[in-house]
Design an enzyme around this catalytic site. Structure first.
Site, short mmCIF file in Angstrom:
data_model
loop_
_atom_site.label_atom_id
_atom_site.label_comp_id
_atom_site.label_asym_id
_atom_site.label_seq_id
_atom_site.Cartn_x
_atom_site.Cartn_y
_atom_site.Cartn_z
N ARG A 1 -13.48 13.42 8.49
CA ARG A 1 -11.95 13.98 8.70
C ARG A 1 -12.00 15.13 7.47
O ARG A 1 -11.33 16.36 7.84
CB ARG A 1 -11.08 12.88 8.42
CG ARG A 1 -10.91 12.11 9.78
CD ARG A 1 -10.09 11.16 9.60
NE ARG A 1 -8.83 11.36 9.20
CZ ARG A 1 -7.98 10.40 8.58
NH1 ARG A 1 -8.39 9.26 8.05
NH2 ARG A 1 -6.71 10.93 8.10
N HIS B 1 0.84 -1.16 0.15
CA HIS B 1 0.13 0.01 0.22
C HIS B 1 0.93 1.17 0.19
O HIS B 1 1.90 1.13 0.71
CB HIS B 1 -0.98 -0.06 1.19
CG HIS B 1 -2.06 0.96 1.33
ND1 HIS B 1 -3.14 0.69 0.61
CD2 HIS B 1 -1.95 2.46 1.72
CE1 HIS B 1 -4.05 1.79 0.97
NE2 HIS B 1 -3.23 2.63 1.70
N LYS C 1 -7.86 -1.07 6.55
CA LYS C 1 -8.30 -1.53 5.36
C LYS C 1 -7.22 -2.69 5.00
O LYS C 1 -7.80 -3.64 4.26
CB LYS C 1 -8.10 -0.33 4.30
CG LYS C 1 -9.17 0.65 4.23
CD LYS C 1 -8.98 1.69 3.15
CE LYS C 1 -7.98 2.55 3.73
NZ LYS C 1 -7.97 4.15 3.24
N SER D 1 -6.56 4.51 9.57
CA SER D 1 -7.27 4.29 8.26
C SER D 1 -6.65 3.20 7.32
O SER D 1 -7.20 2.33 6.78
CB SER D 1 -7.16 5.73 7.81
OG SER D 1 -7.59 5.73 6.26
N ASP E 1 -14.07 3.24 8.00
CA ASP E 1 -13.02 4.23 7.48
C ASP E 1 -13.61 5.07 6.48
O ASP E 1 -13.41 6.28 6.31
CB ASP E 1 -11.77 3.43 6.85
CG ASP E 1 -10.85 4.36 6.22
OD1 ASP E 1 -10.23 5.15 6.82
OD2 ASP E 1 -10.70 4.27 4.99
N1 URA Z 1 -4.55 7.12 2.91
C1 URA Z 1 -5.60 6.45 3.47
O1 URA Z 1 -6.01 5.30 3.35
N2 URA Z 1 -6.13 7.06 4.64
C2 URA Z 1 -5.70 8.37 5.36
O2 URA Z 1 -6.15 8.87 6.31
C3 URA Z 1 -4.69 8.78 4.43
C4 URA Z 1 -4.26 8.42 3.28
#
Ligand code: URA
Length: 434
Positions: A168, A82, A187, A183, A161
């Site tokens: 946010r 990621h 995931k 966050s 999220d």
């Molecule tokens: N990428 C994400 O998935 N979440 C965030 O809060 C910032 C970047």
């Protein structure tokens, strides 16, 4: 339990318990807690921070707010990758077929671009026929058949999220280490990753502008990984200028294909080799990082990585004739160059600004519902540190409207900075933390 007591505790800089965080995440996801109370808590977290134990409990509550994939039927360690976001970041398109060609199983769910950063799903969908929306069963079957599948997030993964990120965004509370770390890691955990390699970008086109902040974010995610039993390695990479030369969906697919055929821009090569060597190690396919890098380069040279890419495209329903003959991919109607007015050295190509220009051309979206134009974007002629002569090409603009073309050319002239004295190239891979 009452939300007001939880807000008060965080407002007064106290540590929240697992039960309190679960109460908030579950209540907010199900719509039982209102936005105003959730906003107050999120802002208190933004201002007062969290301990690693709190961040881990928040992450797990978010991960388990929806479906959590079980990829154990694949029978091997699944290493996920990621990036915290960048401009011109075509790394997944190259890296994942490449490590797959070396026997690492890849079951990757990617996102779409939002704001000035691009997303892998948009890039894959610029290949005619490529299906990103497939069922989990289909994805697992694909991985079993050819060792790799790359799709979009079709399932209800980490719904907390999605809601929290939107909130946010609307209250200016995105750039917070506990909130970004939870966050991303929620995931990854929900998508079944057993081990995780993270590309933590640093600089003008990244969430973390300074190295020290990026280190903190990386260490926090590694700590969550330890507490959640998901071994995590972070590579810190420079995002001051775009990665490679192309920014825009089809344009990046072309650059990725060229890379797999051996035409490797140096910065992309360094990031791909670093992340890939770590993925191979975590998957248990080779402990020697340098040897892993040599093996990756060998599979570029002998065409196995490119063949794996073709196999991936075909298996997902894509038409490989568009890859074998890149001329067939959707093309912008207007392609014009921006020329340098001076002799000198490229001093700055601000990646956030480049991302914004590409977005305005139609390559990105401001809102999730917006559609994108796969053909448009920018191809840089030079990178930071390169020598340039008056009249040489700074960048090409690929546009589908005269007015957008004109606007993009003007912006590029302003943001690509040229110095009369020589400029040192910046380091690309800054650090590895585990
Ligand atoms: N990428 C994400 O998935 N979440 C965030 O809060 C910032 C970047």
């Amino acid at each position: 339990m009452r939300m007001i007591d939880i807000i008060e505790k965080k407002r007064d800089k106290q540590e929240l318990t697992r039960q309190e965080l679960e109460y908030f995440v579950e209540g907010y996801t199900k719509g039982k807690i209102e936005d105003y109370q959730a906003s107050a808590l999120i802002m208190a977290i933004y201002l007062n921070g969290m301990t690693n134990q709190e961040i881990t409990n928040l992450t797990l509550a978010m991960a388990y707010s929806g479906e959590v994939l079980d990829l154990s039927t694949l029978g091997e360690i699944i290493v996920d990758k990621h990036s915290t976001g960048g401009v011109g970041d075509k790394v997944s398109l190259i890296l994942l077929p490449l490590v797959s060609s070396l026997g690492v199983l890849v079951a990757k769910m990617s996102g779409r671009g939002l704001g000035f950063t691009g997303g892998t799903v948009d890039k894959l969908e610029s290949i005619p026929g490529y299906q990103t929306q497939v069922s989990m069963q289909q994805m697992i079957q694909n991985v079993k058949k050819i060792g790799i599948s790359m799709i979009s997030q079709t399932l209800n993964l980490a719904p907390a999220d999605k809601k929290m990120y939107a909130l946010r965004d609307s209250i200016s509370a995105v750039e917070s280490i506990p909130l970004i770390a939870s966050s991303i890691m929620s995931k990854k955990i929900a998508s079944g990753a057993q081990k995780i390699v993270l590309d933590v970008t640093v600089g003008k086109g990244a969430f973390m502008k300074q190295l020290e902040e990026a280190r903190k974010l990386a260490n926090t995610m590694i700590e969550i990984g330890k507490l959640a039993k998901r071994e995590t390695v972070c590579v810190l990479s420079n995002m001051n200028e775009p990665l490679g030369y192309a920014v825009g969906n089809c344009l990046e697919v072309i650059e990725a294909v060229e890379f797999l055929k051996g035409n490797m821009p140096e910065d992309v090569k360094q990031v791909v080799l670093e992340l890939g060597s770590q993925m191979i190690k975590l998957a248990g396919n080779g402990d020697d990082l340098e040897e892993n890098k040599r093996n990756m380069l060998e599979n570029i040279e002998n065409g196995k990585a490119y063949q794996k890419f073709l196999q991936l495209i075909e298996n997902q329903g894509g038409d490989i004739s568009y890859i074998e003959n890149l001329e067939k991919l959707p093309k912008a109607k207007l392609v014009e160059a921006v020329y340098s007015k001076n002799d000198g050295y490229i001093q700055e190509i601000n990646s956030k600004e480049i991302g914004k220009i590409a977005g305005k051309l139609g390559a990105g979206r401001d809102r999730k519902e917006d559609s994108i134009d796969p053909s448009v974007g920018i191809v840089l002629g030079k990178k930071v540190g390169d020598k340039i002569k008056q009249g040489e090409v700074l960048a090409y603009v690929h546009a589908n409207s005269e007015s957008k073309l004109k606007e993009a050319k003007k912006s590029l002239e302003e943001i690509i900075k040229i110095s009369s004295s020589s400029v040192e190239k910046e380091k690309v891979v800054l650090e590895m933390i585990k």
